[in-house]
Design a protein around this motif. Structure first.
Motif, PDB file in Angstrom:
ATOM      1  N   GLY A   1       0.788  -1.224   0.000  1.00 26.62           N
ATOM      2  CA  GLY A   1       0.000   0.000   0.000  1.00 26.62           C
ATOM      3  C   GLY A   1       0.819   1.272   0.000  1.00 26.62           C
ATOM      4  N   HIS A   2       2.150   1.149  -0.039  1.00 30.84           N
ATOM      5  CA  HIS A   2       3.036   2.313  -0.050  1.00 30.84           C
ATOM      6  C   HIS A   2       3.857   2.281  -1.342  1.00 30.84           C
ATOM      7  N   HIS A   3       3.396   2.940  -2.359  1.00 26.78           N
ATOM      8  CA  HIS A   3       4.051   2.883  -3.669  1.00 26.78           C
ATOM      9  C   HIS A   3       5.459   3.456  -3.649  1.00 26.78           C
ATOM     10  N   ASP A   4       5.739   4.364  -2.706  1.00 29.53           N
ATOM     11  CA  ASP A   4       7.043   5.027  -2.676  1.00 29.53           C
ATOM     12  C   ASP A   4       7.953   4.458  -1.596  1.00 29.53           C
ATOM     13  N   PHE A   5       7.588   3.314  -1.020  1.00 32.15           N
ATOM     14  CA  PHE A   5       8.372   2.764   0.080  1.00 32.15           C
ATOM     15  C   PHE A   5       9.708   2.233  -0.421  1.00 32.15           C
ATOM     16  N   ALA A   6      10.799   2.543   0.316  1.00 30.04           N
ATOM     17  CA  ALA A   6      12.142   2.072  -0.038  1.00 30.04           C
ATOM     18  C   ALA A   6      12.804   1.474   1.194  1.00 30.04           C
TER      19      ALA A   6
END
Length: 294
Positions: A63-68
């Motif tokens: 659910g976190h498209h920008d998670f790194a």
């Protein structure tokens, strides 16, 4: 002030699946073999290892498209080496969530003073906490039932209590391995009895997510009960373990330090947990809103 579990929705709360269930977008893991994932082989993962940190990152990325996620841990490192080699690069990655495990090698194999170690750890945590990132520390496991290593039990307990003071001072949270009594089950450990098995790594990942109060899809995996062993069988196993695992490990620590110094982190740069081959935000595991198998 660092984000804490109190700021997050309670596990099993009304938040819908797939929405942002936590505030973090960049996670960096620091430590030694425990955080690197030794004991949990996975050919498809960077460095050929998975481990609890990867498993946590997999859940956090849903659910976190920008998670790194980056993992700077290197096996065999002592506390001062972790602080000297990993804190600077971690700060450069600008994480908003940091996990730090350090000191186990010092206590188990170098007879270090837990109070002096705590002073070093406190200085490192102070630097990390100044970034405003959420800091998660680990209280060491109870080695009391482990032959040879059990003599460090008192030092680990003292170090754990010092760590609670450090966490309170710097607004960090603690994942308490000592209190995770599931780890007393032999199936939670790798045959070398120094690292955790895939089941142990999975169990620790659950504890970390619960400590952060992050809703997740991991479920307890109750291992099949081991058949009872006689005293003689248990002692024989201990002798075999010492000969095949403990002694060779100590010898490697004494004679191959140069090779260890040349090791590199398995995930030095933050990036998507699953890489470009999987669409961002794709769910891994059982979707609680979908009864079908993944």
């Amino acid at each position: 002030m660092n984000a804490t579990s109190a700021d997050l929705p309670a596990q099993g709360g009304p938040a819908a699946f797939g929405t942002r269930l936590h505030p973090w977008s960049r996670y960096v893991a620091l430590g030694d073999s425990f955080t690197e994932g030794v004991g949990d082989p996975e050919p498809g993962s960077p460095g050929g290892l998975r481990g609890w940190a990867d498993r946590v990152a997999e859940e956090l990325s849903a659910g976190h498209h920008d998670f790194a996620y980056a993992n700077l841990a290197v096996r065999g490192r002592l506390l001062h080496e972790i602080l000297e080699e990993q804190v600077g690069p971690a700060l450069g990655l600008q994480p908003d969530l940091i996990t730090l495990n350090a000191g186990g090698n010092d206590l188990l194999f170098h007879r270090s003073d837990p109070d002096k170690l705590a002073l070093e750890l406190d200085a490192g945590v102070k630097i990390l906490a100044a970034t405003g990132a959420t800091i998660l520390l680990f209280a060491g496991p109870d080695w009391g039932a482990t032959p040879v290593l059990g003599h460090t039990r008192g030092k680990v307990a003292i170090f754990n209590e010092n760590m609670r003071i450090i966490a309170a001072r710097h607004d960090a949270v603690i994942a308490d391995l000592w209190a995770l009594r599931q780890l007393t089950n032999p199936q939670m450990w790798d045959p070398d009895r120094l690292h955790f098995s895939p089941l142990g790594q999975h169990t620790i990942a659950m504890m970390v997510l619960d400590t952060l109060n992050v809703p997740h899809t991991l479920e307890p995996m109750i291992p099949k009960a081991l058949p009872p062993r006689t005293w003689r069988e248990a002692r024989t196993d201990d002798i075999v373990w010492a000969r095949e695992h403990l002694v060779p490990w100590v010898l490697r620590r004494l004679t191959q330090r140069l090779a260890e110094d040349n090791r590199h982190p398995k995930r030095p740069d933050p990036g998507p947990v699953f890489g470009a081959g999987m669409p961002p935000g794709t769910y891994v595991g059982t979707n609680p809103h979908d009864d079908a198998e993944p």
